[in-house]
Enzyme design. Structure first.
Site, PDB file in Angstrom:
ATOM      1  CB  ALA A 180      -0.868  -0.019   1.255  1.00  0.00           C
ATOM      2  CD  GLU A 211      -2.396  -7.630   2.741  1.00  0.00           C
ATOM      3  OE1 GLU A 211      -2.132  -6.446   2.450  1.00  0.00           O
ATOM      4  OE2 GLU A 211      -2.958  -7.939   3.798  1.00  0.00           O
ATOM      5  N   GLY A 242       0.532  -4.995   0.839  1.00  0.00           N
ATOM      6  CA  GLY A 242      -0.649  -5.026  -0.031  1.00  0.00           C
ATOM      7  C   GLY A 242      -0.343  -5.639  -1.394  1.00  0.00           C
ATOM      8  CD  GLU A 262       1.505  -5.638   5.578  1.00  0.00           C
ATOM      9  OE1 GLU A 262       2.334  -6.550   5.853  1.00  0.00           O
ATOM     10  OE2 GLU A 262       0.728  -5.709   4.611  1.00  0.00           O
TER      11      GLU A 262
HETATM   12  N1  CO8 Z   1       4.585   3.250  -0.588  1.00  0.00           N
HETATM   13  C1  CO8 Z   1       4.988   4.414  -1.112  1.00  0.00           C
HETATM   14  N2  CO8 Z   1       6.149   4.559  -1.757  1.00  0.00           N
HETATM   15  C2  CO8 Z   1       6.940   3.476  -1.886  1.00  0.00           C
HETATM   16  C3  CO8 Z   1       6.576   2.233  -1.359  1.00  0.00           C
HETATM   17  C4  CO8 Z   1       5.329   2.123  -0.695  1.00  0.00           C
HETATM   18  N3  CO8 Z   1       4.888   0.975  -0.198  1.00  0.00           N
HETATM   19  N4  CO8 Z   1       7.566   1.329  -1.616  1.00  0.00           N
HETATM   20  C5  CO8 Z   1       8.505   2.014  -2.290  1.00  0.00           C
HETATM   21  N5  CO8 Z   1       8.136   3.307  -2.444  1.00  0.00           N
HETATM   22  C6  CO8 Z   1       8.880   4.397  -3.113  1.00  0.00           C
HETATM   23  C7  CO8 Z   1      10.034   4.865  -2.252  1.00  0.00           C
HETATM   24  O1  CO8 Z   1       9.583   5.809  -1.295  1.00  0.00           O
HETATM   25  C8  CO8 Z   1      10.934   5.489  -3.305  1.00  0.00           C
HETATM   26  O2  CO8 Z   1      10.412   6.755  -3.640  1.00  0.00           O
HETATM   27  P1  CO8 Z   1      11.387   8.055  -3.647  1.00  0.00           P
HETATM   28  O3  CO8 Z   1      12.356   7.764  -4.757  1.00  0.00           O
HETATM   29  O4  CO8 Z   1      10.463   9.187  -3.930  1.00  0.00           O
HETATM   30  O5  CO8 Z   1      12.046   8.084  -2.309  1.00  0.00           O
HETATM   31  C9  CO8 Z   1      10.728   4.578  -4.514  1.00  0.00           C
HETATM   32  O6  CO8 Z   1       9.477   3.895  -4.296  1.00  0.00           O
HETATM   33  C10 CO8 Z   1      11.811   3.532  -4.674  1.00  0.00           C
HETATM   34  O7  CO8 Z   1      11.904   2.828  -3.444  1.00  0.00           O
HETATM   35  P2  CO8 Z   1      13.293   2.586  -2.671  1.00  0.00           P
HETATM   36  O8  CO8 Z   1      14.239   3.697  -2.954  1.00  0.00           O
HETATM   37  O9  CO8 Z   1      12.974   2.292  -1.259  1.00  0.00           O
HETATM   38  O10 CO8 Z   1      13.773   1.273  -3.438  1.00  0.00           O
HETATM   39  P3  CO8 Z   1      14.766   0.145  -2.864  1.00  0.00           P
HETATM   40  O11 CO8 Z   1      15.117  -0.715  -4.042  1.00  0.00           O
HETATM   41  O12 CO8 Z   1      15.887   0.759  -2.077  1.00  0.00           O
HETATM   42  O13 CO8 Z   1      13.888  -0.714  -1.819  1.00  0.00           O
HETATM   43  C11 CO8 Z   1      11.885  -1.880  -1.106  1.00  0.00           C
HETATM   44  C12 CO8 Z   1      12.797  -1.458  -2.298  1.00  0.00           C
HETATM   45  C13 CO8 Z   1      12.663  -2.855  -0.226  1.00  0.00           C
HETATM   46  C14 CO8 Z   1      10.668  -2.548  -1.698  1.00  0.00           C
HETATM   47  C15 CO8 Z   1      11.533  -0.612  -0.297  1.00  0.00           C
HETATM   48  O14 CO8 Z   1      11.026   0.379  -1.201  1.00  0.00           O
HETATM   49  C16 CO8 Z   1      10.468  -0.855   0.740  1.00  0.00           C
HETATM   50  O15 CO8 Z   1      10.754  -1.396   1.794  1.00  0.00           O
HETATM   51  N6  CO8 Z   1       9.205  -0.439   0.457  1.00  0.00           N
HETATM   52  C17 CO8 Z   1       8.125  -0.526   1.416  1.00  0.00           C
HETATM   53  C18 CO8 Z   1       7.642  -1.952   1.550  1.00  0.00           C
HETATM   54  C19 CO8 Z   1       6.551  -2.018   2.572  1.00  0.00           C
HETATM   55  O16 CO8 Z   1       6.738  -1.761   3.746  1.00  0.00           O
HETATM   56  N7  CO8 Z   1       5.323  -2.399   2.129  1.00  0.00           N
HETATM   57  C20 CO8 Z   1       4.184  -2.539   2.996  1.00  0.00           C
HETATM   58  C21 CO8 Z   1       3.381  -1.295   2.984  1.00  0.00           C
HETATM   59  S1  CO8 Z   1       2.044  -1.329   4.159  1.00  0.00           S
HETATM   60  C22 CO8 Z   1       0.838  -2.224   3.402  1.00  0.00           C
HETATM   61  O17 CO8 Z   1       0.999  -2.699   2.320  1.00  0.00           O
HETATM   62  C23 CO8 Z   1      -0.439  -2.362   4.170  1.00  0.00           C
HETATM   63  C24 CO8 Z   1      -1.358  -3.374   3.502  1.00  0.00           C
HETATM   64  C25 CO8 Z   1      -2.785  -3.190   3.906  1.00  0.00           C
HETATM   65  C26 CO8 Z   1      -3.602  -2.490   2.891  1.00  0.00           C
HETATM   66  C27 CO8 Z   1      -3.440  -2.998   1.471  1.00  0.00           C
HETATM   67  C28 CO8 Z   1      -4.142  -2.088   0.486  1.00  0.00           C
HETATM   68  C29 CO8 Z   1      -3.560  -2.198  -0.867  1.00  0.00           C
END
Ligand code: CO8
Length: 259
Positions: free
Chosen positions: A67, A113, A110, A133
């Site tokens: 998400a 999911e 998400g 999460e």
């Molecule tokens: N939300 C918003 N932006 C994101 C997300 C995200 N989940 N994941 C990555 N991005 C963005 C980063 O902020 C970054 O943007 P910017 O360049 O503007 O800073 C860009 O994408 C590239 O990401 P990274 O620089 O972090 O890329 P890396 O290769 O270094 O890392 C990862 C990749 C490991 C995937 C890392 O981006 C990460 O950990 N992302 C978050 C993963 C996460 O925690 N996901 C769970 C989110 S919570 C959730 O899903 C709740 C579910 C319940 C509801 C479901 C409804 C759909």
């Protein structure tokens, strides 16, 4: 002619709709626009008799990294509760035609999911699945504690949900989360072939097969068997059953009317 969307690319190929999540700068993070557009696209495919199966995919780096954290950050409990936050995604689970996820790269939170809301997952060897999460101070909200547990059992589901670690494609296949793993270069071809195959079958039979398998997660074995038997009987009322069996006996390829 496919509709155009802000966060999706849609291509229709011989009865198969290929939907690509397209927010590359955010690793396909799932925001409200993705949800609205995807659910609207699926509604359109549901109503279009020419579409027999749908393929959902992302980019080489990410199916979807979860998400959209930036969108969720400011949310408070009352807004989340009263707005029934993310319930719109139930529209994906309500889709009645076959929906295949082709996953490469990250399928997190998400994203994992969403892949699990599809009927089955074909993964590239580069795929990584997880429910991180817990690292954000929340828990999965779109089936990560429920569909994941049903797919892989309590031990793995607890491990993933409590530690937030990722598992690679081989581990995901071993524990039953994904149906097949293929080299990344083969991912789309393999998934399109599977979708085309399904789209060539009788739509009532395909729809009932999906409904019956899904029912296995909802009720007891004896009730599930009864449900299956009723659906099975009803298919003998279709022209496609006559055609399928005649074609087998006449040693030719079946041409289904309702495909
Ligand atoms: N939300 C918003 N932006 C994101 C997300 C995200 N989940 N994941 C990555 N991005 C963005 C980063 O902020 C970054 O943007 P910017 O360049 O503007 O800073 C860009 O994408 C590239 O990401 P990274 O620089 O972090 O890329 P890396 O290769 O270094 O890392 C990862 C990749 C490991 C995937 C890392 O981006 C990460 O950990 N992302 C978050 C993963 C996460 O925690 N996901 C769970 C989110 S919570 C959730 O899903 C709740 C579910 C319940 C509801 C479901 C409804 C759909």
């Amino acid at each position: 002619m496919a509709e155009s969307y802000e966060t999706l690319l849609v291509e229709i190929r011989d009865g198969v709709a290929i939907v690509t999540l397209n927010r590359p700068k955010a690793l396909n993070a799932l925001n409200a626009t993705v949800m609205t557009e995807l659910v609207a696209a699926l509604k359109g495919f549901q109503a279009d008799a020419a579409i027999g199966a749908v393929l959902l995919t992302g980019s080489e780096k990410a199916f979807a990294a979860g998400a959209d954290i930036k969108e969720m950050q400011g949310l408070d409990f009352v807004d989340a509760y009263l707005g029934d936050f993310i319930s719109g995604w139930d529209g994906v689970g309500a889709f009645r035609k076959p929906l295949i996820a082709a996953v490469a790269g990250f399928a997190l939170g998400g994203g994992c999911e969403l892949a699990m809301m599809c009927d089955f997952i074909i993964a590239a060897d580069t795929a990584r699945f997880g429910q991180p999460e817990i690292t954000l101070g929340i828990i999965p909200g779109m089936g990560g504690t429920q569909r994941l547990t049903r797919a892989v059992g309590k031990a793995k589901a607890m491990d993933l949900c409590l530690t937030g670690r990722m598992m690679d494609a081989a581990e995901a296949e071993r524990c039953g989360l994904v149906a097949r793993v293929v080299p990344y270069e083969r991912l789309l071809d393999e998934a399109v072939e599977a979708a085309h195959k399904i789209a060539g079958f009788s739509q009532p039979a395909v729809g009932m097969a999906k409904e019956a398998v899904d029912r296995a997660f909802e009720q007891t074995l004896s009730e599930g068997l009864r449900f299956e038997r009723r659906l099975f009987h009803s298919l003998f009322a279709t022209d496609d059953q006559k055609e399928g069996m005649a074609a087998f006996i006449e040693k030719r390829r079946a041409v289904f009317k309702n495909r």
